[in-house]
Design a protein around this motif. Structure first.
Motif, PDB file in Angstrom:
ATOM      1  N   ALA A   1      21.214  20.985  45.989  1.00  0.00           N
ATOM      2  CA  ALA A   1      20.571  20.356  44.820  1.00  0.00           C
ATOM      3  C   ALA A   1      19.103  20.034  45.103  1.00  0.00           C
ATOM      4  CB  ALA A   1      21.314  19.078  44.448  1.00  0.00           C
TER       5      ALA A   1
ATOM      6  N   ARG B   1      25.975  18.643  45.063  1.00  0.00           N
ATOM      7  CA  ARG B   1      25.966  19.992  45.618  1.00  0.00           C
ATOM      8  C   ARG B   1      24.944  20.074  46.753  1.00  0.00           C
ATOM      9  NH1 ARG B   1      25.307  23.904  40.689  1.00  0.00           N
ATOM     10  NH2 ARG B   1      26.131  22.075  39.612  1.00  0.00           N
TER      11      ARG B   1
ATOM     12  N   ARG C   1      18.595  15.994  27.159  1.00  0.00           N
ATOM     13  CA  ARG C   1      18.257  16.047  28.593  1.00  0.00           C
ATOM     14  C   ARG C   1      16.962  15.333  28.960  1.00  0.00           C
ATOM     15  NH1 ARG C   1      20.525  20.834  27.731  1.00  0.00           N
ATOM     16  NH2 ARG C   1      18.535  21.875  27.507  1.00  0.00           N
TER      17      ARG C   1
ATOM     18  N   PHE D   1      18.414  21.203  33.798  1.00  0.00           N
ATOM     19  CA  PHE D   1      18.114  19.942  34.513  1.00  0.00           C
ATOM     20  C   PHE D   1      17.712  18.840  33.535  1.00  0.00           C
ATOM     21  CE2 PHE D   1      14.223  22.590  34.746  1.00  0.00           C
ATOM     22  CZ  PHE D   1      13.316  21.752  34.135  1.00  0.00           C
TER      23      PHE D   1
ATOM     24  N   ARG E   1      18.127  25.634  41.061  1.00  0.00           N
ATOM     25  CA  ARG E   1      18.830  24.595  41.851  1.00  0.00           C
ATOM     26  C   ARG E   1      18.420  23.179  41.429  1.00  0.00           C
ATOM     27  NH1 ARG E   1      16.722  26.264  47.482  1.00  0.00           N
ATOM     28  NH2 ARG E   1      17.566  24.216  48.038  1.00  0.00           N
ATOM     29  N   THR E   2      17.494  23.080  40.467  1.00  0.00           N
ATOM     30  CA  THR E   2      16.963  21.765  40.083  1.00  0.00           C
ATOM     31  C   THR E   2      17.950  21.023  39.179  1.00  0.00           C
ATOM     32  OG1 THR E   2      14.712  22.576  40.261  1.00  0.00           O
ATOM     33  CG2 THR E   2      15.038  20.599  38.928  1.00  0.00           C
ATOM     34  N   GLN E   3      18.232  19.795  39.554  1.00  0.00           N
ATOM     35  CA  GLN E   3      19.129  18.979  38.727  1.00  0.00           C
ATOM     36  C   GLN E   3      18.359  17.895  37.980  1.00  0.00           C
ATOM     37  OE1 GLN E   3      22.556  17.744  40.942  1.00  0.00           O
ATOM     38  NE2 GLN E   3      23.131  19.846  41.367  1.00  0.00           N
TER      39      GLN E   3
ATOM     40  N   VAL F   1      22.526  13.502  39.890  1.00  0.00           N
ATOM     41  CA  VAL F   1      22.625  14.512  40.962  1.00  0.00           C
ATOM     42  C   VAL F   1      24.089  14.643  41.348  1.00  0.00           C
ATOM     43  CG1 VAL F   1      21.977  15.052  43.343  1.00  0.00           C
ATOM     44  CG2 VAL F   1      20.265  14.123  41.772  1.00  0.00           C
ATOM     45  N   ASP F   2      24.582  15.890  41.388  1.00  0.00           N
ATOM     46  CA  ASP F   2      26.043  16.061  41.482  1.00  0.00           C
ATOM     47  C   ASP F   2      26.583  16.259  42.895  1.00  0.00           C
ATOM     48  OD1 ASP F   2      25.533  18.652  42.192  1.00  0.00           O
ATOM     49  OD2 ASP F   2      26.388  19.563  40.398  1.00  0.00           O
TER      50      ASP F   2
END
Ligand SMILES: Cc1ncc(COP(=O)(O)O)c(C=O)c1O
Length: 401
Positions: free
Chosen positions: A117, A114, A235, A199, A165-167, A111-112
């Motif tokens: 997120a 943001r 991923r 994601f 918006r999904t990480q 998770v970055d």
């Protein structure tokens, strides 16, 4: 204090304790505990012997990446279990100290930060996913596993604005508490979504070895990836554990395997966090991954319990044998899971877990409401005793015709 701590929810067992606070269970009946999913079958001697034989390992700091012998043993197991043709133990496998800590830590890696997120989770779910998302600074988005959909998540119901918006997406197959196993078509859809929106997928597979038909073990994420032409496992990362497979919940041993691009930063994170597996535990883990006889024996013990309990619960709870795992996920008459759990405990000294404690309310609905979870971890005779009392409890409460 980190303000994100305020967002954490009380753990289901904390809520269970509060629910039963002040309730005196029937003293004439010995307690039966079906509430917690802690394996209770004996730990196999081949594991304890290997652990004792490797106590010298306590004298050295272990490498975070684990020993080559351990990564090779894990990769060998993955190839045998899932038929994986391409797997590099140096880059695509990492030991973990049980899947719980790693499921948590992984979110801190991907998770970055943001502000908008999102981390997508099934609902009901293992609460670590939610805490991991919250402490990583993300917002959880819950996707219901509904009974009328075979306890599968309806991923198509998730709006595109959410996927954007999904990480990170957590999935659990076989699922706790529903026992549902994700088929290949579901994986195809999730991989397509992951390709489109970028994601990562964390696949919790800690119940992968608890199933009924020896000829058809549950599909794993990496196996699905390979079958769909994604041999680089891009991923996706699978979390597997010895806790349930080999009856060693106290040993804290498992592994992650999958995309090398996810494993590399995860190893870096773990190096700072100090999450290396003791060399003694690593030696016992090599022994455990190398043997299937004890795992088959374990499965036959669970099978015997489901065989015995299914007819006892038929007609009193709404349930059926799960696809895999060691839980009954069962609908209660009247639909009030917390009242059912409390009264059952008071009158019959049987401890179970309210389903609503394992899920969150979304859109005015809690998908665990009206259900309870029964963990068949105690010896057969105790599980039978528990189910017999549940039967009596439900029959006592039925209005006379
Ligand atoms: C769904 C699920 N994932 C992960 C875990 C963690 O298991 P462990 O940390 O022992 O591997 C559990 C434990 O009950 C679980 O139910």
């Amino acid at each position: 204090m980190n303000p994100l701590f305020n967002k954490l929810q009380p753990y289901p067992f904390e809520r269970l304790r509060a629910l039963l606070d002040g309730v005196t269970p029937n003293p004439a009946l010995a307690p039966v505990n079906l509430s917690i999913g802690e394996p209770k079958h004996p730990t196999p001697a081949l594991v304890t012997d290997a652990l004792v034989g490797a106590l010298g390992g306590l004298a050295a700091y272990p490498p975070t990446a684990g020993s080559e012998a351990l990564r090779d043993a894990i990769a060998g197991w993955l190839r045998r279990r899932y038929g994986l043709a391409q797997l590099d133990p140096a880059r695509q496998v990492l030991p973990i100290n049980g899947s719980r800590e790693a499921l948590f830590a992984f979110a801190q890696t991907v998770v970055d930060g943001r502000a908008d997120a999102l981390v997508v989770l099934p609902n009901p779910f293992y609460q670590i996913y939610e805490g991991a998302a919250l402490l990583a600074g993300a917002t959880p988005y819950y996707v219901e596993q509904a009974a009328d959909n075979g306890f599968r998540c309806d991923w198509r119901s998730v709006p595109e604005a959410v996927w954007r918006r999904t990480q990170l997406l957590y999935v659990c197959s076989p699922a706790n508490p529903t026992g549902a196993v994700m088929p290949l078509e579901e994986w195809r859809l999730l991989f397509e979504l992951s390709d489109r929106f970028g994601f990562a997928i964390a696949s919790d597979e800690c119940y992968s070895e608890i199933y009924f038909d020896e000829a058809s073990p549950p599909l794993g994420a990496l196996q699905a990836a390979q079958a769909l032409g994604r041999a680089d496992y891009r991923r996706v990362i699978a979390f597997t554990s010895l806790s349930k497979r080999s009856n060693v919940p106290g040993m804290r041993s498992g592994f992650v395997a999958g995309d090398a691009e996810l494993i590399r930063p995860f190893l870096l994170y773990r190096t700072y966090h100090g999450s290396a597996m003791s060399l003694s535990v690593a030696a016992a883990s090599v022994a455990a991954w190398g043997d299937e006889a004890h795992v088959q024996d374990n499965r036959s013990q669970y099978r015997a319990k489901f065989d015995a309990l299914e007819p006892l619960l038929a007609g009193v709870l709404r349930t059926s044998r799960p696809q895999a795992g060691f839980y009954f996920w069962a609908g209660v008459p009247g639909g009030d899971d917390t009242a059912f759990v409390r009264e059952l405990y008071r009158q019959y000294n049987v401890l179970t877990l309210p389903g609503s404690y394992l899920a969150r309310e979304t859109g005015g609905r809690n998908p665990g409401r009206g259900l309870i979870r029964l963990a068949l971890v105690e010896p057969l005779a105790q599980c039978v005793e528990g189910a017999t009392r549940i039967r009596r409890f439900v029959e006592d409460r039925r209005p006379n015709p």
